[in-house]
Scaffold this motif. Sequence first.
Motif, PDB file in Angstrom:
ATOM      1  N   ARG A 161       0.854  -1.188   0.000  1.00 47.52           N
ATOM      2  CA  ARG A 161       0.000   0.000   0.000  1.00 47.52           C
ATOM      3  C   ARG A 161       0.890   1.238   0.000  1.00 47.52           C
ATOM      4  NH1 ARG A 161      -5.224  -1.226   3.907  1.00 47.52           N
ATOM      5  NH2 ARG A 161      -5.961  -3.065   2.760  1.00 47.52           N
ATOM      6  N   LEU A 162       1.093   1.794  -1.178  1.00 49.40           N
ATOM      7  CA  LEU A 162       2.025   2.920  -1.352  1.00 49.40           C
ATOM      8  C   LEU A 162       1.330   4.173  -1.864  1.00 49.40           C
ATOM      9  CD1 LEU A 162       4.914   0.885  -3.048  1.00 49.40           C
ATOM     10  CD2 LEU A 162       4.752   1.571  -0.647  1.00 49.40           C
ATOM     11  N   GLY A 163       0.007   4.192  -1.785  1.00 50.63           N
ATOM     12  CA  GLY A 163      -0.719   5.338  -2.315  1.00 50.63           C
ATOM     13  C   GLY A 163      -0.863   5.243  -3.822  1.00 50.63           C
ATOM     14  N   LEU A 164      -0.894   6.393  -4.488  1.00 48.09           N
ATOM     15  CA  LEU A 164      -1.034   6.418  -5.943  1.00 48.09           C
ATOM     16  C   LEU A 164       0.332   6.145  -6.566  1.00 48.09           C
ATOM     17  CD1 LEU A 164      -3.019   6.954  -8.272  1.00 48.09           C
ATOM     18  CD2 LEU A 164      -2.248   9.341  -8.260  1.00 48.09           C
ATOM     19  N   VAL A 165       0.415   5.035  -7.283  1.00 50.75           N
ATOM     20  CA  VAL A 165       1.683   4.595  -7.869  1.00 50.75           C
ATOM     21  C   VAL A 165       1.532   4.518  -9.391  1.00 50.75           C
ATOM     22  CG1 VAL A 165       3.369   2.721  -8.006  1.00 50.75           C
ATOM     23  CG2 VAL A 165       2.320   3.296  -5.814  1.00 50.75           C
ATOM     24  N   THR A 166       2.552   4.989 -10.092  1.00 53.95           N
ATOM     25  CA  THR A 166       2.559   4.915 -11.550  1.00 53.95           C
ATOM     26  C   THR A 166       3.339   3.682 -11.988  1.00 53.95           C
ATOM     27  OG1 THR A 166       2.442   7.328 -11.767  1.00 53.95           O
ATOM     28  CG2 THR A 166       3.220   6.080 -13.681  1.00 53.95           C
ATOM     29  N   PHE A 167       2.678   2.811 -12.752  1.00 57.14           N
ATOM     30  CA  PHE A 167       3.314   1.619 -13.298  1.00 57.14           C
ATOM     31  C   PHE A 167       3.508   1.791 -14.794  1.00 57.14           C
ATOM     32  CE2 PHE A 167       1.114   0.076  -9.530  1.00 57.14           C
ATOM     33  CZ  PHE A 167       2.078  -0.741  -8.942  1.00 57.14           C
ATOM     34  N   GLN A 168       4.581   1.219 -15.298  1.00 56.15           N
ATOM     35  CA  GLN A 168       4.828   1.227 -16.741  1.00 56.15           C
ATOM     36  C   GLN A 168       5.093  -0.199 -17.202  1.00 56.15           C
ATOM     37  OE1 GLN A 168       8.224   3.483 -18.148  1.00 56.15           O
ATOM     38  NE2 GLN A 168       7.254   3.830 -20.128  1.00 56.15           N
ATOM     39  N   ASP A 169       4.285  -0.664 -18.156  1.00 48.58           N
ATOM     40  CA  ASP A 169       4.461  -2.008 -18.695  1.00 48.58           C
ATOM     41  C   ASP A 169       5.795  -2.070 -19.427  1.00 48.58           C
ATOM     42  OD1 ASP A 169       4.404  -4.331 -20.326  1.00 48.58           O
ATOM     43  OD2 ASP A 169       2.222  -4.349 -20.245  1.00 48.58           O
ATOM     44  N   PRO A 170       6.729  -2.955 -19.016  1.00 51.45           N
ATOM     45  CA  PRO A 170       8.042  -3.017 -19.653  1.00 51.45           C
ATOM     46  C   PRO A 170       7.995  -3.515 -21.089  1.00 51.45           C
ATOM     47  CG  PRO A 170       7.787  -4.829 -18.121  1.00 51.45           C
ATOM     48  CD  PRO A 170       6.613  -3.921 -17.914  1.00 51.45           C
ATOM     49  N   GLU A 171       6.892  -4.180 -21.456  1.00 49.25           N
ATOM     50  CA  GLU A 171       6.792  -4.695 -22.814  1.00 49.25           C
ATOM     51  C   GLU A 171       6.180  -3.676 -23.777  1.00 49.25           C
ATOM     52  OE1 GLU A 171       8.188  -7.341 -23.529  1.00 49.25           O
ATOM     53  OE2 GLU A 171       8.154  -8.752 -21.861  1.00 49.25           O
ATOM     54  N   THR A 172       5.181  -2.902 -23.291  1.00 51.79           N
ATOM     55  CA  THR A 172       4.436  -2.013 -24.188  1.00 51.79           C
ATOM     56  C   THR A 172       4.611  -0.537 -23.886  1.00 51.79           C
ATOM     57  OG1 THR A 172       2.469  -2.031 -22.784  1.00 51.79           O
ATOM     58  CG2 THR A 172       2.674  -3.818 -24.402  1.00 51.79           C
ATOM     59  N   ASP A 173       5.210  -0.215 -22.721  1.00 54.21           N
ATOM     60  CA  ASP A 173       5.354   1.169 -22.252  1.00 54.21           C
ATOM     61  C   ASP A 173       4.035   1.789 -21.813  1.00 54.21           C
ATOM     62  OD1 ASP A 173       8.073   1.361 -22.354  1.00 54.21           O
ATOM     63  OD2 ASP A 173       8.155   2.262 -24.351  1.00 54.21           O
ATOM     64  N   GLU A 174       2.968   0.995 -21.770  1.00 50.02           N
ATOM     65  CA  GLU A 174       1.683   1.518 -21.321  1.00 50.02           C
ATOM     66  C   GLU A 174       1.789   1.923 -19.851  1.00 50.02           C
ATOM     67  OE1 GLU A 174      -3.009   0.166 -20.920  1.00 50.02           O
ATOM     68  OE2 GLU A 174      -1.570  -1.091 -21.992  1.00 50.02           O
ATOM     69  N   VAL A 175       1.209   3.093 -19.519  1.00 54.21           N
ATOM     70  CA  VAL A 175       1.298   3.634 -18.163  1.00 54.21           C
ATOM     71  C   VAL A 175      -0.039   3.461 -17.439  1.00 54.21           C
ATOM     72  CG1 VAL A 175       1.614   5.727 -16.800  1.00 54.21           C
ATOM     73  CG2 VAL A 175       3.098   5.279 -18.760  1.00 54.21           C
ATOM     74  N   LEU A 176       0.048   3.048 -16.160  1.00 52.02           N
ATOM     75  CA  LEU A 176      -1.137   2.874 -15.329  1.00 52.02           C
ATOM     76  C   LEU A 176      -0.911   3.576 -13.998  1.00 52.02           C
ATOM     77  CD1 LEU A 176      -3.843   1.436 -14.505  1.00 52.02           C
ATOM     78  CD2 LEU A 176      -2.412  -0.453 -13.681  1.00 52.02           C
ATOM     79  N   HIS A 177      -1.874   4.381 -13.589  1.00 54.29           N
ATOM     80  CA  HIS A 177      -1.824   5.038 -12.288  1.00 54.29           C
ATOM     81  C   HIS A 177      -2.716   4.238 -11.335  1.00 54.29           C
ATOM     82  CE1 HIS A 177       0.253   8.383 -14.145  1.00 54.29           C
ATOM     83  NE2 HIS A 177      -0.705   8.451 -15.056  1.00 54.29           N
ATOM     84  N   ALA A 178      -2.107   3.597 -10.360  1.00 56.60           N
ATOM     85  CA  ALA A 178      -2.833   2.650  -9.506  1.00 56.60           C
ATOM     86  C   ALA A 178      -2.960   3.163  -8.083  1.00 56.60           C
ATOM     87  CB  ALA A 178      -2.119   1.302  -9.500  1.00 56.60           C
ATOM     88  N   PRO A 179      -4.184   3.226  -7.555  1.00 55.59           N
ATOM     89  CA  PRO A 179      -4.407   3.621  -6.152  1.00 55.59           C
ATOM     90  C   PRO A 179      -4.196   2.418  -5.234  1.00 55.59           C
ATOM     91  CG  PRO A 179      -6.504   3.256  -7.229  1.00 55.59           C
ATOM     92  CD  PRO A 179      -5.451   3.002  -8.269  1.00 55.59           C
TER      93      PRO A 179
END
Length: 294
Positions: free
Chosen positions: A221-239
């Motif tokens: 549980r780290l709050g709002l975290v930005t993830f980036q798919d290493p294969e596609t570079d797609e970005v996801l902001h995860a709560p």
Amino acid sequence: MTRAELLEKISTFSLSAESLAEDLISGDFRSIFRGQGIEFEEVRTYQVGDDIRSIDWNVSARFGHPYVKLYREEREMTVFIILDSSASMRTGGPIRRYDQALFAASLIAFSAEKAGQRFGGLFFAREVSRVLMPKKGRAAVMAWVLEALAQDPADAADSSRGSELAKALEGASRILKKRSLVVIVSDFLALGWEELLANLSHHHDVAAIRITDPIEEAMPRLGLVTFQDPETDEVLHAPTSFKSFESSWKAWNRDRSRVWDAICTKYRVPHMELLSTANPATELARFFSGRSRQ
């Protein structure tokens, strides 16, 4: 881990491979395959206590009563590793997925060498990047280890992103002319490989090792975290602190695991999930001895 640290740890694996080598070629493990290391010899009348899986249905139908196939053990076989070096394998911590995959595959390589088997393999990311044809001896194993270190996804260029497991399975089918033991070590984050797995398992004895990471079970549980798919570079902001996200995250990973398990089961491919933080020698010993499948 640095390349030097990886090589230093791998250099100790020949000691751990002694018992694993026996499990690798033992009847307990090979009996789960359709004839690995076994050559057909003759048929005889079914006797009480015979394994019904050995019944020759064509011969039985012809003569009107059951016959079973008898086999002669052939201990020499080829062990072939398909190792995923795609960008998604650089993820995970404290041990990356690729590091754990490298450890597991190296243990199998040393075990094959200890057992006097031919060993080879291929590496894949977006394409099949390198093939090492099966050979006997320590030199073949060390050549594979050095190539595996050179294939580290941490060094991958953007153009190598993507995971073409299907091409790797197809490549192995073309390369291997004699029935072999093929071990796939991957996170299986790829599409369109199911039919190729079915085809490969029809002609060879295939085992699948899926590398997982603790974060798949529980996202911190780290709050709002930005993830980036290493294969596609797609970005996801995860709560990550939201219970709804935590629940969805666990469900998604659980579904992935179940689908993978169902596919392997459907095509009779023995399989195991190997956590990146687990002891690979212990887990592989359990798998190849059959204890993890009881």
